[in-house]
Scaffold this active site. Structure first.
Site, PDB file in Angstrom:
ATOM      1  N   GLU A 273       3.985  66.865  62.277  1.00 10.42           N
ATOM      2  CA  GLU A 273       3.083  66.383  61.047  1.00 10.42           C
ATOM      3  C   GLU A 273       2.218  67.313  60.274  1.00 10.42           C
ATOM      4  O   GLU A 273       0.859  67.934  61.190  1.00 10.42           O
ATOM      5  CB  GLU A 273       2.021  64.817  61.216  1.00 10.42           C
ATOM      6  CG  GLU A 273       0.986  64.889  60.262  1.00 10.42           C
ATOM      7  CD  GLU A 273       0.357  63.200  60.334  1.00 10.42           C
ATOM      8  OE1 GLU A 273      -0.725  62.858  58.748  1.00 10.42           O
ATOM      9  OE2 GLU A 273       0.717  61.825  60.815  1.00 10.42           O
ATOM     10  N   LYS A 405       0.286  49.604  77.559  1.00 13.15           N
ATOM     11  CA  LYS A 405       0.653  49.726  76.860  1.00 13.15           C
ATOM     12  C   LYS A 405       1.190  48.767  75.497  1.00 13.15           C
ATOM     13  O   LYS A 405       3.276  48.435  75.123  1.00 13.15           O
ATOM     14  CB  LYS A 405       2.829  50.117  77.108  1.00 13.15           C
ATOM     15  CG  LYS A 405       2.916  51.390  78.043  1.00 13.15           C
ATOM     16  CD  LYS A 405       3.996  52.216  79.014  1.00 13.15           C
ATOM     17  CE  LYS A 405       4.167  53.110  79.354  1.00 13.15           C
ATOM     18  NZ  LYS A 405       3.512  52.887  80.847  1.00 13.15           N
ATOM     19  N   ASP A 481       1.127  59.360  78.974  1.00 12.96           N
ATOM     20  CA  ASP A 481       2.053  59.314  78.973  1.00 12.96           C
ATOM     21  C   ASP A 481       1.938  58.167  77.231  1.00 12.96           C
ATOM     22  O   ASP A 481       0.958  58.046  77.327  1.00 12.96           O
ATOM     23  CB  ASP A 481       1.908  57.607  80.206  1.00 12.96           C
ATOM     24  CG  ASP A 481       3.166  56.675  79.680  1.00 12.96           C
ATOM     25  OD1 ASP A 481       3.766  56.867  78.341  1.00 12.96           O
ATOM     26  OD2 ASP A 481       3.439  56.018  80.343  1.00 12.96           O
ATOM     27  N   HIS A 579      -1.689  66.595  51.639  1.00 13.19           N
ATOM     28  CA  HIS A 579      -0.406  66.142  51.623  1.00 13.19           C
ATOM     29  C   HIS A 579       0.828  66.637  51.008  1.00 13.19           C
ATOM     30  O   HIS A 579       2.107  66.944  51.825  1.00 13.19           O
ATOM     31  CB  HIS A 579      -0.298  64.784  52.812  1.00 13.19           C
ATOM     32  CG  HIS A 579      -0.785  64.205  53.622  1.00 13.19           C
ATOM     33  ND1 HIS A 579      -0.158  64.264  54.810  1.00 13.19           N
ATOM     34  CD2 HIS A 579      -2.161  64.245  53.961  1.00 13.19           C
ATOM     35  CE1 HIS A 579      -1.412  63.801  55.686  1.00 13.19           C
ATOM     36  NE2 HIS A 579      -2.018  63.692  55.712  1.00 13.19           N
TER      37      HIS A 579
END
Length: 595
Positions: A273, A405, A481, A579
């Site tokens: 990004e 998660k 993770d 951006h």
């Protein structure tokens, strides 16, 4: 001794295939160099034996444990009969010789890298402090990076070396031998399972190449853009990824220095990004110019919550009362702590749903993230409880009350992993000159966006601007993770005007940062290098768990910098402009998609 050891000669039936391979490699000197390096790195103690690697390992394992059992039995008989232990028979001498031989083989095959790592001097030993001369070059840029996202002044080492232009390497095709071709055909036909290639071939790189070729033939799709060479596939065998066919390249940028708790850190961020690293870098600059940020670690405990079923709710409640009785905790903790040197049980929180009982175990896990560690301890406790509660039916070691998660209120309220608060007071002058906005505008935007807006959306732990952006980038760079970004990004950002409204106090509270510096992807070369950059590589010998705790505070400090910069960009109206300038590709999309 020759540094380039050779493998044993191949069978005569493959002579013609080897000639073709030699001719092919002669046309591609780059491939010759890469294959020589791969052969040099892949030499093992078992290469001198003609047997397949799994048969060789099985034979030596059997020999090792057989002679150990024999010797222990003989020595026990000698002790019982008061026979001196140094008096050995011929059979015992043979057994001792077999023990030494099998031990040397197993050590050479499985443990040589570990032994070398102990005696090999660290790179830091050869680094002189006198060589680390740092100069700050004057910032002569006229246009701020990101059109309002003003990056920190670059820090350069002295002297400044000339940087050559980076040229992408020529893709190297993997030429298959006749034997490899037969294996590919058997994989395509389904007679050889793809997952068994590593164990059958004993060469992880070769297995990946064969699997890749078989996949291309089965699907009819090319993987030419996915790199294959240049990766140590043996390092991921059995712990990081199964059935590899290549690896994905993600660029790593550096934000910082981040001044946190009196120390400076260069923060690696793996992301695709645009503006993310530049924005975080600007936040780091604002923190640096304001004297640095401070952090507090509130809690350090990984959790696991099994679910058990009973015949009645009354019986489930009896176990709940037993577990929560303070007099029983020491016994359960002793059983739990036997599973690991570092796992220490801290608490057990129970919840009942009908006749089902959920027990949320919390424990410290040293420098590991700790999911496997806490699971082993939980299993020990369940086995112990089965004696007094034989009617207990363990439905699952994880009942989602952990919760892993998944966004969950229990993590937001109780915490999971490392709970960290990080704060900084930004001077009004820095707010205006670096962040290009003012204190009152930031306070109002934070209240209406991060607090009120998130509440209107029914957010769970999402009272922030983009904490998950920074958490994900650091997680990928340091081998964490990535899926645990879900709960690790729980964050509430607070902003308040202080010192009569002149300065800005900013804080981020993150109750469930789940990180580790050992195990999983942290042992891979690239991720290990990023951890080393932060000074938290591996386990801390002086204070077990301190490296993982420090990494959690660095994550929180980086989130603080990212929140500060993005909120300022939105307040000043620079977000869309930056951006559009830095997060849009200049390539022709229609041509790129057709290529």
């Amino acid at each position: 001794m020759d540094a380039h050891r050779r493998r044993s000669s191949p069978p005569a039936k493959n002579f013609s295939a080897d000639q073709q391979s030699v001719k092919s490699m002669a046309k591609n000197p780059l491939k010759v160099k890469m294959m020589e390096q791969r052969d040099h790195d892949a030499v093992k103690a078992s290469d001198v034996l003609p047997l397949p690697i799994y048969l060789t390992n099985a034979a030596f394992f059997t020999l090792f444990f057989s002679v150990v059992y024999f010797l222990l039995t003989r020595w026990r008989e000698k002790i019982r009969s008061s026979t001196p232990l140094h008096v050995v028979t011929l059979s015992e001498m043979v057994a001792i010789s077999a023990f030494v031989a099998s031990f040397i083989y197993l050590l050479g095959f499985f443990g040589i890298d570990f032994v070398q790592s102990i005696f090999r001097p660290s790179h830091d030993v050869w680094t002189s402090e006198d060589d680390e001369v740092v100069l700050v070059r004057e910032d002569t840029r006229k246009v701020p990076c990101g059109a309002g996202i003003d990056c920190a002044m670059p820090i350069l080492a002295s002297p400044v070396p000339s940087v050559p232009k980076v040229v992408d390497p020529v893709p190297v095709s993997f030429d298959l031998t006749e034997e490899d071709e037969e294996i590919v055909k058997s994989v395509v036909a389904g007679t050889t399972p793809s997952y068994s290639l590593e164990s059958k071939l004993g060469d992880c790189a070769r297995a990946a190449a064969i699997r890749r070729e078989a996949l291309q033939r089965i699907t009819g799709k090319s993987l030419s853009g996915l790199p294959l060479e240049g990766f140590d596939y043996a390092s991921i065998l059995g712990q990081c990824c199964e059935m590899p066919v290549g690896y994905v390249q993600i660029p790593v940028g550096i934000a910082g220095p981040l001044l946190l708790d009196g120390k400076e850190y260069s923060v690696p961020m793996a992301t695709t990004e645009g503006c993310l690293v530049a924005s975080t870098n600007r936040g780091c600059k604002a923190i640096m110019m304001s004297g640095g940020a401070n952090s507090v670690l509130l809690r350090d405990a990984m959790t696991r919550a099994p679910v058990m079923r009973f015949a009645t709710a009354k019986r489930a409640a009896e176990l709940k009362f037993y577990v929560e009785e303070p007099a029983n905790f020491d016994t359960l903790a002793s059983v739990f702590n036997k599973s690991s040197r570092f796992g220490r049980l801290q608490s057990i929180k129970c919840a009942i749903a009908g006749k089902n009982l959920y027990m949320r175990f919390s424990c410290s896990t040293g420098d590991a993230m700790g999911m496997n560690m806490v699971s082993k301890g939980v299993q020990n406790v369940l086995d112990f409880l089965q004696t007094d509660f034989p009617d207990m039916d363990v439905i699952g070691i994880s009942g989602n009350y952990c919760s892993d998660k998944k966004p969950a209120a229990v993590n937001w309220i109780e915490g999971r992993g490392k709970s960290v608060v990080c704060e900084v007071t930004i001077t009004g002058d820095v707010v205006k000159k670096v962040l290009k906005t003012d204190v009152q505008a930031l306070v109002e935007l934070n209240m209406l966006k991060n607090l009120t807006g998130s509440a209107m959306a029914g957010a769970l732990g999402g009272f922030n601007a983009h904490a998950s952006n920074i958490v994900s980038a650091i997680f990928i760079a340091t081998g964490q993770d990535p899926a645990q970004n879900v709960e690790s990004s729980h964050c509430i950002t607070m902003m308040e005007a202080v010192n009569n409204g002149q300065d800005l106090h900013v804080s981020v509270t993150m109750p469930s940062i789940e990180v580790g510096t050992v195990g999983g992807g942290t042992q891979l070369a690239s991720q290990s290098a990023c951890l080393n950059l932060l000074g938290v590589k591996g386990a801390s010998r002086e204070a077990p768990g301190s490296n993982a705790r420090l990494l959690a505070t660095i994550v929180a400090g980086s989130v603080l910098a990212g929140e500060l910069s993005l909120m300022s960009a939105i307040s000043a109206g620079h977000l869309v402009r930056s951006h559009m300038k830095y997060n849009r590709s200049s390539r022709d999309v229609t041509r790129a998609s057709s290529s």
